[in-house]
Design an enzyme around this catalytic site. Structure first.
Site, PDB file in Angstrom:
ATOM      1  N   LYS A 170       0.830  -1.208   0.000  1.00 54.31           N
ATOM      2  CA  LYS A 170       0.000   0.000   0.000  1.00 54.31           C
ATOM      3  C   LYS A 170       0.870   1.265   0.000  1.00 54.31           C
ATOM      4  O   LYS A 170       0.596   2.229  -0.720  1.00 54.31           O
ATOM      5  CB  LYS A 170      -0.950  -0.011   1.208  1.00 54.31           C
ATOM      6  CG  LYS A 170      -2.063  -1.051   1.067  1.00 54.31           C
ATOM      7  CD  LYS A 170      -2.803  -1.319   2.388  1.00 54.31           C
ATOM      8  CE  LYS A 170      -3.823  -2.468   2.176  1.00 54.31           C
ATOM      9  NZ  LYS A 170      -4.469  -2.902   3.446  1.00 54.31           N
ATOM     10  N   GLN A 215      -4.695  -1.718   9.776  1.00 54.85           N
ATOM     11  CA  GLN A 215      -4.509  -3.018   9.122  1.00 54.85           C
ATOM     12  C   GLN A 215      -5.057  -4.133  10.010  1.00 54.85           C
ATOM     13  O   GLN A 215      -4.688  -4.251  11.169  1.00 54.85           O
ATOM     14  CB  GLN A 215      -3.012  -3.241   8.830  1.00 54.85           C
ATOM     15  CG  GLN A 215      -2.731  -4.499   8.042  1.00 54.85           C
ATOM     16  CD  GLN A 215      -3.300  -4.444   6.609  1.00 54.85           C
ATOM     17  OE1 GLN A 215      -3.204  -3.426   5.936  1.00 54.85           O
ATOM     18  NE2 GLN A 215      -3.910  -5.535   6.174  1.00 54.85           N
ATOM     19  N   ASP A 265     -11.281   2.513   4.437  1.00 51.36           N
ATOM     20  CA  ASP A 265     -11.552   1.078   4.330  1.00 51.36           C
ATOM     21  C   ASP A 265     -13.056   0.800   4.354  1.00 51.36           C
ATOM     22  O   ASP A 265     -13.488  -0.301   3.995  1.00 51.36           O
ATOM     23  CB  ASP A 265     -10.874   0.324   5.480  1.00 51.36           C
ATOM     24  CG  ASP A 265      -9.592  -0.375   5.043  1.00 51.36           C
ATOM     25  OD1 ASP A 265      -9.399  -0.534   3.829  1.00 51.36           O
ATOM     26  OD2 ASP A 265      -8.800  -0.748   5.924  1.00 51.36           O
TER      27      ASP A 265
END
Lengths: 272, 272
Positions: B29, B73, B96
């Site tokens: 990422k 994450q 997200d």
């Protein structure tokens, strides 16, 4: 609760317009509140009311500490923004469980919604009380409305069913449904589900309610009749368990509304 | 955007612990951010860090106007409350899309989520760019995690697929999957989906990533390899479209993260 702390749960209902089915539902809910000792208030608005009028009524109920549950009877007339109005119901009083934050918590594993929407909760209660195992079973939900189909599919997944969601754009609804152990019909299309749609032994819950005009029939008090999504005569020959319309899931929905309102009052008053 | 208003989008990543797969994802990422000119910051915590440390970092990023996207994450170590931590991400920076309010808005018809979760968004993008029609098609999602399975099933429904969700307690996953036009595998079980699970011509997206230890193989840079849920050798003979692991859905997930971060920055700066 009344004896111990001198309080009764309070439910406020907002009804907009003159839909006959909505009026029936609200009437049934109020009657049920009376029977169990829940205080209820209905605020009615004409079809042409403004959004602000509804939002003001909601705001008052949000602040009223004697009200533990607030219910906006759906559907609303098209000119009102349903999303905006439902978002305005205080999360703690959202006994229908239709707030998107509540639906998100219903959908996500490891989270708990404050309220489980009444009709899905009633369906699961019916299955459990009928001794139907849900875990690992193939369940088909017909219809994907925000108020029944969607939360029912999410709740069945919480109970570990394998869920398929069939809707108006599904190409082979009959075939998919015919493989299900549990069928929950919530499409709002009278007699959609015929005998050929069902596996022998399937469990069938009919949540469909289509107001069908029967004004020529003097035995119908209100000039119309509620018909289900399932062709009962054909389905009853195949299903192991089946609910009729009316009289099946409807009363369970009302019972779950009372249960959610009571839970909310207990939470508000710290009563266990 | 940099030329016009002198601003670049900013992404903050929080990484807790030493999971090799998580480290790989974060590395990819960050690298992608560099390539497209998005500013990125990673805050790393040791496995044994406290919830407050993570929440403090989040709070700082929530307030930092140069940060437009915040990504925690997953999965987090078991001692941290994942729900509490995800809830603390500002809705406007939740690139997200894992906040329950956002998931509720994704699930409900007539509502719009602020962000579509990256992996499901990448899957749909792959389908559309491959010319696969989604509407009315039978889609099976294997797995029901909050981060892939659930939002993918909700997003496919938004695109009017007929969706079935298969999981570890499903009794006949092979049979259900073999009827699907579109299969999205996100179970995290290496080689779960064999050729016999697939209808000839099915479209297969493999989102599974199981780190498999291959330390004996000197060609593997990090001592392990990511394997998919689908037995690629068998599936490629049947599928009309299939994604490999690695290299299939993974890069799309990263691309969608960049896209969500850019959208968020545009929203924050009123840049169109």
């Amino acid at each position: 609760m009344k004896k111990s702390i001198g309080k009764v749960p309070g439910l406020a209902v907002i009804l907009v317009g003159e839909r006959r089915d909505s009026q029936t539902y609200v009437r049934n809910k109020i009657k049920a509140c009376e029977e169990v000792g829940i205080k209820s208030i209905v605020t009615e608005f004409a079809d042409g009311c403004t959004e602000d009028e509804v939002l003001n009524a909601l705001s008052n109920y949000n602040q009223d500490s004697s009200i533990n549950g607030i219910l906006v009877q759906l559907p609303l007339p098209q000119h009102l923004d349903e999303g905006k109005i439902l978002d305005a119901v205080s999360l703690e009083k959202d006994v229908d469980g239709f707030h998107p934050l509540n639906i998100g918590n219903l959908a996500m594993r490891g989270r708990e919604p404050l309220f489980i929407p009444c009709t899905p909760k009633g369906c699961i209660e019916l299955l459990i009380r009928s001794g139907v195992e849900i875990m690992g079973k193939n369940a088909v939900v017909i219809g994907r409305s925000n108020i029944v189909g969607l939360p029912t599919s999410l709740l069945l997944q919480r109970h570990h069913a394998t869920v398929s969601i069939v809707h108006a754009l599904t190409k082979n609804p009959e075939q998919i449904t015919s493989e299900a152990d549990i069928v929950i019909a919530a499409a709002g299309v009278a007699n959609l589900v015929r005998g050929s749609w069902l596996k022998p032994g399937a469990v069938v819950l009919d949540v469909g309610t289509c107001p069908v005009d029967v004004s020529v029939d003097p035995s119908c008090e209100y000039g119309y009749r509620l018909m289900g999504d399932v062709c009962y005569e054909e389905a009853m020959r195949l299903a192991s368990v089946i609910t009729p319309v009316p009289g099946g899931v409807g009363p369970m929905t009302v019972a779950m509304l009372l249960s959610n309102t009571l839970d909310s009052a207990k939470r508000a008053y710290g009563f266990t």
